[in-house]
Design a protein around this motif. Structure first.
Motif, PDB file in Angstrom:
ATOM      1  N   LEU A 111       0.884  -1.300  -0.054  1.00  0.00           N
ATOM      2  CA  LEU A 111       0.025  -0.005  -0.067  1.00  0.00           C
ATOM      3  C   LEU A 111       0.769   1.142  -0.157  1.00  0.00           C
ATOM      4  O   LEU A 111       0.696   2.171  -0.441  1.00  0.00           O
ATOM      5  N   ILE A 112       2.097   1.190   0.821  1.00  0.00           N
ATOM      6  CA  ILE A 112       3.145   2.292   0.643  1.00  0.00           C
ATOM      7  C   ILE A 112       3.641   2.523  -0.839  1.00  0.00           C
ATOM      8  O   ILE A 112       3.580   3.539  -1.098  1.00  0.00           O
ATOM      9  N   LEU A 113       4.102   1.522  -1.500  1.00  0.00           N
ATOM     10  CA  LEU A 113       4.466   1.609  -2.690  1.00  0.00           C
ATOM     11  C   LEU A 113       3.217   2.150  -3.657  1.00  0.00           C
ATOM     12  O   LEU A 113       3.583   2.989  -4.597  1.00  0.00           O
ATOM     13  N   PHE A 114       2.155   1.889  -3.424  1.00  0.00           N
ATOM     14  CA  PHE A 114       0.876   2.116  -4.327  1.00  0.00           C
ATOM     15  C   PHE A 114       0.906   3.819  -3.905  1.00  0.00           C
ATOM     16  O   PHE A 114       0.613   4.435  -5.137  1.00  0.00           O
ATOM     17  N   LEU A 115       1.064   4.232  -2.663  1.00  0.00           N
ATOM     18  CA  LEU A 115       0.833   5.681  -2.539  1.00  0.00           C
ATOM     19  C   LEU A 115       1.995   6.436  -3.006  1.00  0.00           C
ATOM     20  O   LEU A 115       1.799   7.522  -3.575  1.00  0.00           O
ATOM     21  N   ILE A 116       3.204   5.870  -3.158  1.00  0.00           N
ATOM     22  CA  ILE A 116       4.248   6.597  -3.757  1.00  0.00           C
ATOM     23  C   ILE A 116       4.105   6.797  -5.457  1.00  0.00           C
ATOM     24  O   ILE A 116       4.168   7.877  -5.786  1.00  0.00           O
ATOM     25  N   ILE A 117       3.630   5.788  -5.941  1.00  0.00           N
ATOM     26  CA  ILE A 117       3.332   5.981  -7.169  1.00  0.00           C
ATOM     27  C   ILE A 117       2.068   6.834  -7.606  1.00  0.00           C
ATOM     28  O   ILE A 117       2.329   7.706  -8.515  1.00  0.00           O
ATOM     29  N   PHE A 118       1.061   6.750  -6.797  1.00  0.00           N
ATOM     30  CA  PHE A 118      -0.146   7.423  -6.879  1.00  0.00           C
ATOM     31  C   PHE A 118       0.209   9.124  -6.698  1.00  0.00           C
ATOM     32  O   PHE A 118      -0.298   9.695  -7.493  1.00  0.00           O
ATOM     33  N   LEU A 119       1.060   9.454  -5.744  1.00  0.00           N
ATOM     34  CA  LEU A 119       1.468  10.723  -5.651  1.00  0.00           C
ATOM     35  C   LEU A 119       2.504  11.125  -6.492  1.00  0.00           C
ATOM     36  O   LEU A 119       2.628  12.581  -6.830  1.00  0.00           O
ATOM     37  N   TRP A 120       3.268  10.364  -7.061  1.00  0.00           N
ATOM     38  CA  TRP A 120       4.092  10.642  -7.891  1.00  0.00           C
ATOM     39  C   TRP A 120       3.697  11.099  -9.412  1.00  0.00           C
ATOM     40  O   TRP A 120       4.181  11.962  -9.921  1.00  0.00           O
ATOM     41  N   THR A 121       2.511  10.181  -9.794  1.00  0.00           N
ATOM     42  CA  THR A 121       2.004  10.626 -10.956  1.00  0.00           C
ATOM     43  C   THR A 121       1.465  11.734 -11.534  1.00  0.00           C
ATOM     44  O   THR A 121       1.954  12.404 -12.644  1.00  0.00           O
ATOM     45  N   PRO A 122       1.043  12.716 -10.622  1.00  0.00           N
ATOM     46  CA  PRO A 122       0.580  13.951 -11.039  1.00  0.00           C
ATOM     47  C   PRO A 122       1.801  15.163 -11.594  1.00  0.00           C
ATOM     48  O   PRO A 122       1.751  15.658 -12.498  1.00  0.00           O
ATOM     49  N   PRO A 123       2.788  15.303 -10.739  1.00  0.00           N
ATOM     50  CA  PRO A 123       3.930  15.981 -11.054  1.00  0.00           C
ATOM     51  C   PRO A 123       4.412  15.555 -12.341  1.00  0.00           C
ATOM     52  O   PRO A 123       4.926  16.459 -13.265  1.00  0.00           O
ATOM     53  N   HIS A 124       4.637  14.332 -12.436  1.00  0.00           N
ATOM     54  CA  HIS A 124       5.226  13.714 -13.619  1.00  0.00           C
ATOM     55  C   HIS A 124       4.420  14.076 -14.971  1.00  0.00           C
ATOM     56  O   HIS A 124       4.936  14.401 -16.079  1.00  0.00           O
ATOM     57  N   PHE A 125       3.066  13.483 -14.935  1.00  0.00           N
ATOM     58  CA  PHE A 125       2.224  13.978 -15.946  1.00  0.00           C
ATOM     59  C   PHE A 125       2.039  15.342 -16.438  1.00  0.00           C
ATOM     60  O   PHE A 125       1.688  15.646 -17.394  1.00  0.00           O
ATOM     61  N   TRP A 126       1.895  16.410 -15.298  1.00  0.00           N
ATOM     62  CA  TRP A 126       1.564  17.607 -15.395  1.00  0.00           C
ATOM     63  C   TRP A 126       2.718  18.414 -16.087  1.00  0.00           C
ATOM     64  O   TRP A 126       2.638  19.243 -16.856  1.00  0.00           O
ATOM     65  N   ALA A 127       4.118  17.936 -15.795  1.00  0.00           N
ATOM     66  CA  ALA A 127       5.068  18.389 -16.352  1.00  0.00           C
ATOM     67  C   ALA A 127       5.176  18.079 -17.886  1.00  0.00           C
ATOM     68  O   ALA A 127       5.532  18.946 -18.734  1.00  0.00           O
ATOM     69  N   LEU A 128       4.734  16.909 -18.201  1.00  0.00           N
ATOM     70  CA  LEU A 128       4.657  16.412 -19.547  1.00  0.00           C
ATOM     71  C   LEU A 128       3.513  17.265 -20.311  1.00  0.00           C
ATOM     72  O   LEU A 128       3.721  17.644 -21.654  1.00  0.00           O
ATOM     73  N   ALA A 129       2.406  17.655 -19.610  1.00  0.00           N
ATOM     74  CA  ALA A 129       1.534  18.261 -20.246  1.00  0.00           C
ATOM     75  C   ALA A 129       1.750  19.814 -20.699  1.00  0.00           C
ATOM     76  O   ALA A 129       1.413  20.330 -21.456  1.00  0.00           O
ATOM     77  N   LEU A 130       2.748  20.321 -19.419  1.00  0.00           N
ATOM     78  CA  LEU A 130       3.292  21.719 -19.775  1.00  0.00           C
ATOM     79  C   LEU A 130       4.126  21.850 -20.999  1.00  0.00           C
ATOM     80  O   LEU A 130       4.194  22.623 -21.799  1.00  0.00           O
ATOM     81  N   VAL A 131       4.941  20.780 -21.132  1.00  0.00           N
ATOM     82  CA  VAL A 131       5.952  20.633 -22.479  1.00  0.00           C
ATOM     83  C   VAL A 131       5.032  20.188 -23.723  1.00  0.00           C
ATOM     84  O   VAL A 131       5.240  21.123 -24.711  1.00  0.00           O
ATOM     85  N   ASN A 132       4.058  19.601 -23.622  1.00  0.00           N
ATOM     86  CA  ASN A 132       3.223  19.141 -24.688  1.00  0.00           C
ATOM     87  C   ASN A 132       1.689  19.930 -24.850  1.00  0.00           C
ATOM     88  O   ASN A 132       0.722  19.241 -25.207  1.00  0.00           O
ATOM     89  N   LYS A 133       1.671  21.007 -24.307  1.00  0.00           N
ATOM     90  CA  LYS A 133       0.613  21.707 -24.264  1.00  0.00           C
ATOM     91  C   LYS A 133      -0.270  21.614 -25.445  1.00  0.00           C
ATOM     92  O   LYS A 133      -1.521  21.788 -25.632  1.00  0.00           O
ATOM     93  N   SER A 134       0.296  22.053 -26.677  1.00  0.00           N
ATOM     94  CA  SER A 134      -0.227  22.476 -27.730  1.00  0.00           C
ATOM     95  C   SER A 134      -0.752  20.996 -28.244  1.00  0.00           C
ATOM     96  O   SER A 134      -1.986  20.999 -28.916  1.00  0.00           O
ATOM     97  N   ASP A 135      -0.249  19.755 -28.095  1.00  0.00           N
ATOM     98  CA  ASP A 135      -0.945  18.694 -28.334  1.00  0.00           C
ATOM     99  C   ASP A 135      -2.053  18.369 -27.786  1.00  0.00           C
ATOM    100  O   ASP A 135      -3.137  17.823 -28.376  1.00  0.00           O
ATOM    101  N   TYR A 136      -2.000  18.503 -26.520  1.00  0.00           N
ATOM    102  CA  TYR A 136      -3.278  18.402 -25.737  1.00  0.00           C
ATOM    103  C   TYR A 136      -4.598  19.155 -26.315  1.00  0.00           C
ATOM    104  O   TYR A 136      -5.622  19.027 -26.113  1.00  0.00           O
ATOM    105  N   LYS A 137      -4.200  20.305 -26.366  1.00  0.00           N
ATOM    106  CA  LYS A 137      -5.015  21.560 -26.955  1.00  0.00           C
ATOM    107  C   LYS A 137      -5.649  20.880 -28.304  1.00  0.00           C
ATOM    108  O   LYS A 137      -7.061  21.093 -28.584  1.00  0.00           O
ATOM    109  N   ALA A 138      -4.771  20.624 -29.151  1.00  0.00           N
ATOM    110  CA  ALA A 138      -5.108  20.176 -30.511  1.00  0.00           C
ATOM    111  C   ALA A 138      -6.195  19.141 -30.372  1.00  0.00           C
ATOM    112  O   ALA A 138      -7.148  18.897 -31.147  1.00  0.00           O
ATOM    113  N   ALA A 139      -5.991  18.096 -29.235  1.00  0.00           N
ATOM    114  CA  ALA A 139      -6.934  16.890 -29.035  1.00  0.00           C
ATOM    115  C   ALA A 139      -7.906  17.191 -28.085  1.00  0.00           C
ATOM    116  O   ALA A 139      -8.672  16.134 -28.020  1.00  0.00           O
ATOM    117  N   LYS A 140      -7.832  18.406 -27.659  1.00  0.00           N
ATOM    118  CA  LYS A 140      -9.126  18.696 -26.871  1.00  0.00           C
ATOM    119  C   LYS A 140      -9.220  17.805 -25.251  1.00  0.00           C
ATOM    120  O   LYS A 140     -10.329  17.450 -25.036  1.00  0.00           O
TER     121      LYS A 140
END
Lengths: 312, 47
Positions: free
Chosen positions: A184-213
């Motif tokens: 459960l601790i390992l679960f919690l670590i990955i769960f809380l790690w995911t948002p910073p990881h993917f939001w950083a990617l979303a900032l880099v590829n903003k135009s992509d996500y905007k195009a795909a709505k």
């Protein structure tokens, strides 16, 4: 579309377009698969000293293979459903389905068959509790995240992150036959790690996500809100990675490594908050390194502990 | 010219189908061996 009659069956260009084994491998998102295998293995290995009669190592290997297959199947089903928006994004337009290398119907069949196979293999080789959780994980990623969340809510990757956090629990169940706090601790670590990881990617590829709505945080609420949220989630993650040490699951070596990793993670999060040039891509790449080293250290720490206690 | 192109389509179609059938055969053999090993290992006949 040219077509010719042969043996009463029409052969079209699509019939000839079956895709190579490499295309099918790409369809399974091999990089995600490797991370799933790794985290599941850590979940398994960190639990092995907890049981008297550990399962046969070859069966354990088959179990890890089944988890990898299940992760790959989820990736296939995700790419099948997202084929329309994948075509609109630079990052994904060369994937096997949007590029026309694999037909959608072939991908769907492949995804369903590999899902069923992975569940049967895990159930027969390890136990049906682990197989049940694999069923839930495939369902969570393919249906809950891909179909219900991704296109409709800004919290898509926060809730959907649970799908990526299940493998260590499956690994733990493979070793012990039941749920456990370590997993459960390992679960919690990955769960809380995911948002910073993917939001950083979303900032880099903003135009992509905007195009795909796709309603990613930077598209809906803007860059500054995203940067603040990355920072908040980073702060939440930092104490959680100490839990294995606080609860005596790991030794001092783990605590030292985690402290060094955390300092750099916070430095990069502050850099994102200040909107420094290149900080988003930097955090995205560093976050992969961060999670890999944390999980590798848990394994290494357990290895040292097993050696000291004479279980190796 | 067009006939040559059509012949090429037919040839490719049968070649692709053959490769696909071999791939499926390989997967079936792999699964047979895998389930055999799972059964043997689960029986724990080694002791």
């Amino acid at each position: 579309m040219p077509s010719i009659a042969v043996n009463t069956k029409d052969i079209t260009k699509e019939d000839n377009n079956l895709g190579t084994p490499y295309d099918y491998l790409n369809l399974m998102k091999p990089r995600v698969m490797s991370l799933v295998v790794f985290t599941a293995f850590v979940g398994y290995y960190s639990a092995t000293p907890l049981v008297e009669n550990a399962i046969n190592p070859i069966l354990a290997l088959i179990g890890i293979f089944a988890i990898a297959l299940g992760a790959g199947a989820s990736g296939v089903l995700n790419q099948w459903y997202d084929r329309d928006i994948d075509l609109l994004m630079e990052r994904t337009k060369n994937r096997p389905i949007p590029s026309g290398k694999v037909q959608p119907s072939e991908a769907l069949s492949f995804g369903i068959i590999t899902s069923i196979l992975s569940i049967i293999i895990l159930g027969l080789s390890i136990n049906w509790l682990a197989a049940s959780l694999l069923v839930f994980t495939i369902f969570f990623y393919s249906v809950v995240y891909t179909i219900w969340l991704k296109r409709y809510t800004v919290q898509n990757i926060v809730i959907g992150g649970a799908a990526g956090a299940f493998p260590p629990i499956i690994g733990h169940i493979c070793a012990t036959g039941s749920f456990g706090l370590e997993a459960l601790i390992l679960f919690l670590i990955i769960f809380l790690w995911t948002p910073p990881h993917f939001w950083a990617l979303a900032l880099v590829n903003k135009s992509d996500y905007k195009a795909a709505k796709i309603p990613m945080l930077p598209i809906v609420y803007g860059d500054m809100v995203t940067r603040k949220n990355i920072f908040i989630y980073s702060l939440l993650l930092m104490p959680c990675v100490y839990l294995p040490f606080i609860l005596n699951h790991t030794g001092i070596f783990y605590a030292v490594v985690v402290t060094i990793l955390n300092i750099e993670f916070i430095r990069r999060s502050v850099s994102i908050l200040k909107a420094n040039v290149g900080s988003e891509k930097g955090l995205f790449i560093y976050s992969i390194f961060y999670l890999t080293i944390i999980f590798a250290t848990i394994c290494f720490d357990k290895l040292i502990n097993n050696y000291i206690t004479g279980q190796l | 010219m067009k006939s040559d192109k059509n012949e090429q389509y037919i040839k490719d179609f049968y070649e692709n189908r053959k490769s696909k059938n071999f791939a499926i055969l390989g997967i079936i053999i792999f699964l047979v061996v895998l389930f055999f090993f799972i059964t043997i290992l689960r029986m724990d006949i080694t002791g």
